[in-house]
Design a protein around this motif. Structure first.
Motif, PDB file in Angstrom:
ATOM      1  N   ILE A 167      58.509 -15.489  49.071  1.00 55.07           N
ATOM      2  CA  ILE A 167      57.659 -14.720  47.671  1.00 55.07           C
ATOM      3  C   ILE A 167      56.892 -14.983  46.981  1.00 55.07           C
ATOM      4  CG2 ILE A 167      60.527 -14.191  46.965  1.00 55.07           C
ATOM      5  CD1 ILE A 167      59.268 -15.980  44.639  1.00 55.07           C
ATOM      6  N   SER A 168      56.356 -14.387  47.352  1.00 52.39           N
ATOM      7  CA  SER A 168      53.836 -13.914  46.687  1.00 52.39           C
ATOM      8  C   SER A 168      54.431 -13.082  44.989  1.00 52.39           C
ATOM      9  CB  SER A 168      53.672 -13.474  47.589  1.00 52.39           C
ATOM     10  OG  SER A 168      52.538 -13.825  46.674  1.00 52.39           O
ATOM     11  N   VAL A 169      53.668 -12.877  44.023  1.00 47.08           N
ATOM     12  CA  VAL A 169      53.503 -12.476  43.200  1.00 47.08           C
ATOM     13  C   VAL A 169      52.225 -11.962  43.365  1.00 47.08           C
ATOM     14  CG1 VAL A 169      53.897 -14.598  41.572  1.00 47.08           C
ATOM     15  CG2 VAL A 169      51.651 -14.573  42.257  1.00 47.08           C
ATOM     16  N   LEU A 170      51.583 -11.969  44.374  1.00 44.32           N
ATOM     17  CA  LEU A 170      50.553 -11.140  44.846  1.00 44.32           C
ATOM     18  C   LEU A 170      50.380  -9.518  45.085  1.00 44.32           C
ATOM     19  CD1 LEU A 170      48.231 -13.856  46.675  1.00 44.32           C
ATOM     20  CD2 LEU A 170      48.551 -12.896  44.876  1.00 44.32           C
ATOM     21  N   PRO A 171      49.862  -8.189  45.199  1.00 44.11           N
ATOM     22  CA  PRO A 171      49.949  -6.958  45.214  1.00 44.11           C
ATOM     23  C   PRO A 171      50.292  -7.140  46.967  1.00 44.11           C
ATOM     24  CG  PRO A 171      47.761  -7.847  44.178  1.00 44.11           C
ATOM     25  CD  PRO A 171      48.639  -8.603  44.594  1.00 44.11           C
ATOM     26  N   ILE A 172      51.426  -6.508  47.483  1.00 41.32           N
ATOM     27  CA  ILE A 172      51.615  -6.032  48.175  1.00 41.32           C
ATOM     28  C   ILE A 172      51.529  -4.635  48.857  1.00 41.32           C
ATOM     29  CG2 ILE A 172      53.566  -7.285  48.570  1.00 41.32           C
ATOM     30  CD1 ILE A 172      55.426  -5.976  48.027  1.00 41.32           C
ATOM     31  N   ASN A 173      50.565  -3.963  48.052  1.00 43.29           N
ATOM     32  CA  ASN A 173      50.296  -2.347  48.235  1.00 43.29           C
ATOM     33  C   ASN A 173      49.021  -2.117  47.497  1.00 43.29           C
ATOM     34  OD1 ASN A 173      50.304  -2.097  45.664  1.00 43.29           O
ATOM     35  ND2 ASN A 173      52.228  -0.684  45.758  1.00 43.29           N
ATOM     36  N   ASP A 174      48.503  -0.890  47.110  1.00 40.69           N
ATOM     37  CA  ASP A 174      47.415  -0.560  46.541  1.00 40.69           C
ATOM     38  C   ASP A 174      46.687  -0.965  45.432  1.00 40.69           C
ATOM     39  OD1 ASP A 174      46.512   0.534  49.660  1.00 40.69           O
ATOM     40  OD2 ASP A 174      47.189   2.626  48.506  1.00 40.69           O
ATOM     41  N   ASP A 175      47.708  -1.235  45.007  1.00 39.78           N
ATOM     42  CA  ASP A 175      47.171  -2.508  43.530  1.00 39.78           C
ATOM     43  C   ASP A 175      46.510  -3.304  43.628  1.00 39.78           C
ATOM     44  OD1 ASP A 175      48.974  -0.484  42.157  1.00 39.78           O
ATOM     45  OD2 ASP A 175      50.556  -1.897  41.746  1.00 39.78           O
ATOM     46  N   GLY A 176      45.277  -3.412  42.257  1.00 40.13           N
ATOM     47  CA  GLY A 176      45.004  -4.568  41.882  1.00 40.13           C
ATOM     48  C   GLY A 176      45.644  -5.661  41.886  1.00 40.13           C
ATOM     49  N   LEU A 177      44.215  -7.068  41.908  1.00 41.14           N
ATOM     50  CA  LEU A 177      45.296  -8.171  41.338  1.00 41.14           C
ATOM     51  C   LEU A 177      46.107  -8.147  39.880  1.00 41.14           C
ATOM     52  CD1 LEU A 177      45.798 -10.497  41.882  1.00 41.14           C
ATOM     53  CD2 LEU A 177      43.733 -11.362  41.127  1.00 41.14           C
ATOM     54  N   VAL A 178      45.021  -7.605  38.773  1.00 36.83           N
ATOM     55  CA  VAL A 178      45.360  -7.447  37.331  1.00 36.83           C
ATOM     56  C   VAL A 178      45.953  -5.945  37.207  1.00 36.83           C
ATOM     57  CG1 VAL A 178      44.635  -6.770  35.424  1.00 36.83           C
ATOM     58  CG2 VAL A 178      42.888  -8.092  37.061  1.00 36.83           C
ATOM     59  N   SER A 179      46.150  -5.488  37.871  1.00 41.93           N
ATOM     60  CA  SER A 179      47.114  -3.738  37.168  1.00 41.93           C
ATOM     61  C   SER A 179      48.569  -4.731  37.772  1.00 41.93           C
ATOM     62  CB  SER A 179      46.920  -2.820  38.618  1.00 41.93           C
ATOM     63  OG  SER A 179      48.154  -2.187  38.350  1.00 41.93           O
ATOM     64  N   ASN A 180      48.720  -5.275  39.139  1.00 39.90           N
ATOM     65  CA  ASN A 180      49.646  -5.744  39.167  1.00 39.90           C
ATOM     66  C   ASN A 180      50.771  -7.260  38.255  1.00 39.90           C
ATOM     67  OD1 ASN A 180      52.043  -6.282  41.903  1.00 39.90           O
ATOM     68  ND2 ASN A 180      51.080  -8.081  41.760  1.00 39.90           N
ATOM     69  N   PHE A 181      49.892  -7.515  38.467  1.00 39.22           N
ATOM     70  CA  PHE A 181      49.865  -8.928  36.975  1.00 39.22           C
ATOM     71  C   PHE A 181      50.566  -8.344  35.898  1.00 39.22           C
ATOM     72  CE2 PHE A 181      49.147 -10.882  33.101  1.00 39.22           C
ATOM     73  CZ  PHE A 181      49.184 -12.244  33.746  1.00 39.22           C
ATOM     74  N   LEU A 182      49.575  -7.236  34.987  1.00 44.56           N
ATOM     75  CA  LEU A 182      50.037  -6.355  33.782  1.00 44.56           C
ATOM     76  C   LEU A 182      51.513  -6.343  33.797  1.00 44.56           C
ATOM     77  CD1 LEU A 182      46.299  -5.562  32.320  1.00 44.56           C
ATOM     78  CD2 LEU A 182      47.939  -7.302  32.061  1.00 44.56           C
ATOM     79  N   LYS A 183      52.124  -4.808  35.733  1.00 42.53           N
ATOM     80  CA  LYS A 183      52.584  -4.502  35.784  1.00 42.53           C
ATOM     81  C   LYS A 183      54.237  -5.706  36.406  1.00 42.53           C
ATOM     82  CE  LYS A 183      51.828  -0.434  38.144  1.00 42.53           C
ATOM     83  NZ  LYS A 183      51.368   0.555  39.525  1.00 42.53           N
ATOM     84  N   TRP A 184      53.993  -6.335  36.246  1.00 44.16           N
ATOM     85  CA  TRP A 184      54.875  -6.908  36.227  1.00 44.16           C
ATOM     86  C   TRP A 184      55.587  -7.875  35.023  1.00 44.16           C
ATOM     87  CZ3 TRP A 184      58.923  -6.302  39.360  1.00 44.16           C
ATOM     88  CH2 TRP A 184      58.604  -6.039  40.495  1.00 44.16           C
ATOM     89  N   TRP A 185      54.366  -8.098  34.366  1.00 43.43           N
ATOM     90  CA  TRP A 185      54.649  -9.087  32.741  1.00 43.43           C
ATOM     91  C   TRP A 185      55.119  -7.951  31.687  1.00 43.43           C
ATOM     92  CZ3 TRP A 185      51.182  -7.697  28.243  1.00 43.43           C
ATOM     93  CH2 TRP A 185      51.446  -9.034  27.203  1.00 43.43           C
ATOM     94  N   THR A 186      54.564  -7.423  32.325  1.00 43.37           N
ATOM     95  CA  THR A 186      54.770  -5.712  30.770  1.00 43.37           C
ATOM     96  C   THR A 186      56.695  -5.789  31.466  1.00 43.37           C
ATOM     97  OG1 THR A 186      53.254  -4.685  30.588  1.00 43.37           O
ATOM     98  CG2 THR A 186      54.204  -3.286  29.519  1.00 43.37           C
ATOM     99  N   LEU A 187      56.696  -5.041  32.462  1.00 42.25           N
ATOM    100  CA  LEU A 187      58.426  -4.848  33.126  1.00 42.25           C
ATOM    101  C   LEU A 187      59.367  -6.645  32.558  1.00 42.25           C
ATOM    102  CD1 LEU A 187      59.915  -2.868  34.745  1.00 42.25           C
ATOM    103  CD2 LEU A 187      58.993  -3.991  36.589  1.00 42.25           C
ATOM    104  N   ALA A 188      58.625  -7.184  32.593  1.00 39.43           N
ATOM    105  CA  ALA A 188      60.143  -8.119  32.534  1.00 39.43           C
ATOM    106  C   ALA A 188      60.088  -9.230  30.651  1.00 39.43           C
ATOM    107  CB  ALA A 188      59.513 -10.131  33.425  1.00 39.43           C
ATOM    108  N   SER A 189      58.911  -8.332  29.920  1.00 36.26           N
ATOM    109  CA  SER A 189      59.337  -8.786  28.587  1.00 36.26           C
ATOM    110  C   SER A 189      59.865  -7.337  28.083  1.00 36.26           C
ATOM    111  CB  SER A 189      57.509  -8.175  27.627  1.00 36.26           C
ATOM    112  OG  SER A 189      56.514  -9.355  28.487  1.00 36.26           O
ATOM    113  N   ALA A 190      59.370  -6.497  28.851  1.00 30.73           N
ATOM    114  CA  ALA A 190      60.334  -4.658  28.311  1.00 30.73           C
ATOM    115  C   ALA A 190      62.011  -5.437  28.568  1.00 30.73           C
ATOM    116  CB  ALA A 190      59.919  -4.008  28.833  1.00 30.73           C
ATOM    117  N   TYR A 191      62.111  -5.868  29.699  1.00 25.99           N
ATOM    118  CA  TYR A 191      63.412  -6.425  30.002  1.00 25.99           C
ATOM    119  C   TYR A 191      63.992  -7.061  29.189  1.00 25.99           C
ATOM    120  CZ  TYR A 191      64.231  -3.183  33.947  1.00 25.99           C
ATOM    121  OH  TYR A 191      64.999  -2.673  35.672  1.00 25.99           O
ATOM    122  N   PHE A 192      63.250  -8.353  28.581  1.00 23.08           N
ATOM    123  CA  PHE A 192      64.263  -9.182  28.080  1.00 23.08           C
ATOM    124  C   PHE A 192      63.916  -8.591  26.429  1.00 23.08           C
ATOM    125  CE2 PHE A 192      63.295 -12.774  24.287  1.00 23.08           C
ATOM    126  CZ  PHE A 192      64.089 -13.420  25.543  1.00 23.08           C
TER     127      PHE A 192
END
Length: 246
Positions: free
Chosen positions: A142-167
């Motif tokens: 597995i990897s936490v780096l983007p695997i599509n056209d998302d930038g690094l910062v955008s990818n990071f913020l999406k997963w962090w926000t999603l993790a916080s929202a689910y929690f």
């Protein structure tokens, strides 16, 4: 609390469709946990259920504690016929949630662990929760780096926000009602957890706990992402040097 549930649900509905799509054919074998992980997961999950079922009345509800929910996520990855994208999402959420296991080991609460070998098992299962993601990341599964056209910062913020929202959705939508209904300090909903200097305390300790967890998710997600970026840069540098030498 209802407001937190509604806000979390809206965030999830808006962000989830925009996260990176994992390519099925390329990722299926990598995302499927190897046999030894499945064996360890089966052993730990079975033992944890046995401790909770045979404990004091209501102890089974503690399967809703964050680290036990993490084990449920790992059990689903090991034994449920999940789609590749679902597995990808679970792995990306597990990375920041590993901070919960780190906190549990750093500030252990073993006050209600009285059954045979329950305290050593507590530490074993939490260290396993820390070791699993490290293995999957180090092995390249597995990897936490983007695997599509998302930038690094955008990818990071999406997963962090999603993790916080689910929690937050689980925290306020499941843990709080269960605690109030059954009168059990599930996920420390009735009284604050043990913490250095009583940083989390007072009438707003639930909100403080949520913010602390979000900060822990951010730190772990940032550290893992920074390590992945550094590793990729070092790999490219080594490849460039080897080409020049040829």
């Amino acid at each position: 609390y209802i407001a937190f549930v509604v806000i979390s649900y809206i965030i999830i509905r808006r962000i989830l469709p925009t996260v990176s799509q994992c390519p099925e054919k390329k990722a299926k074998n990598n995302l499927n946990p190897p046999l030894f992980i499945k064996i360890i997961t089966f052993f730990i999950y079975t033992c944890q259920l046995a401790y909770k079922i045979n404990g004091y009345p209501g102890k089974i509800l503690f399967m809703a504690m964050p680290c036990n929910v993490l084990w449920t996520m790992w059990a689903a990855l090991c034994f449920c016929p999940l789609k590749v994208q679902t597995m990808h999402i679970l792995y990306q959420l597990i990375i920041p949630y590993t901070s919960l296991a780190v906190v549990a080991v750093a500030t252990p609460d073993t006050s209600d662990l009285s059954m045979w070998m329950e305290v050593p098992f507590f530490f074993f299962m939490h260290y396993a929760l820390i070791a699993y993601p490290i293995y999957f990341l180090r092995s390249g599964r597995i990897s936490v780096l983007p695997i599509n056209d998302d930038g690094l910062v955008s990818n990071f913020l999406k997963w962090w926000t999603l993790a916080s929202a689910y929690f937050a959705l689980f925290y306020f939508g499941v843990a709080v009602p269960l605690s109030l209904i059954f009168g059990i300090n599930l996920n420390y909903m009735l009284s604050p957890p043990p913490n250095p200097g009583d940083m989390v305390s007072g009438p707003n300790f639930r909100l403080q706990s949520t913010l602390c967890c979000a900060a822990a998710f951010f730190f772990v997600q940032f550290a893992v992402t920074a390590a992945a970026v550094f590793g990729r840069a070092m790999g490219k540098s080594s490849l460039s040097v080897s080409k020049k030498s040829v």
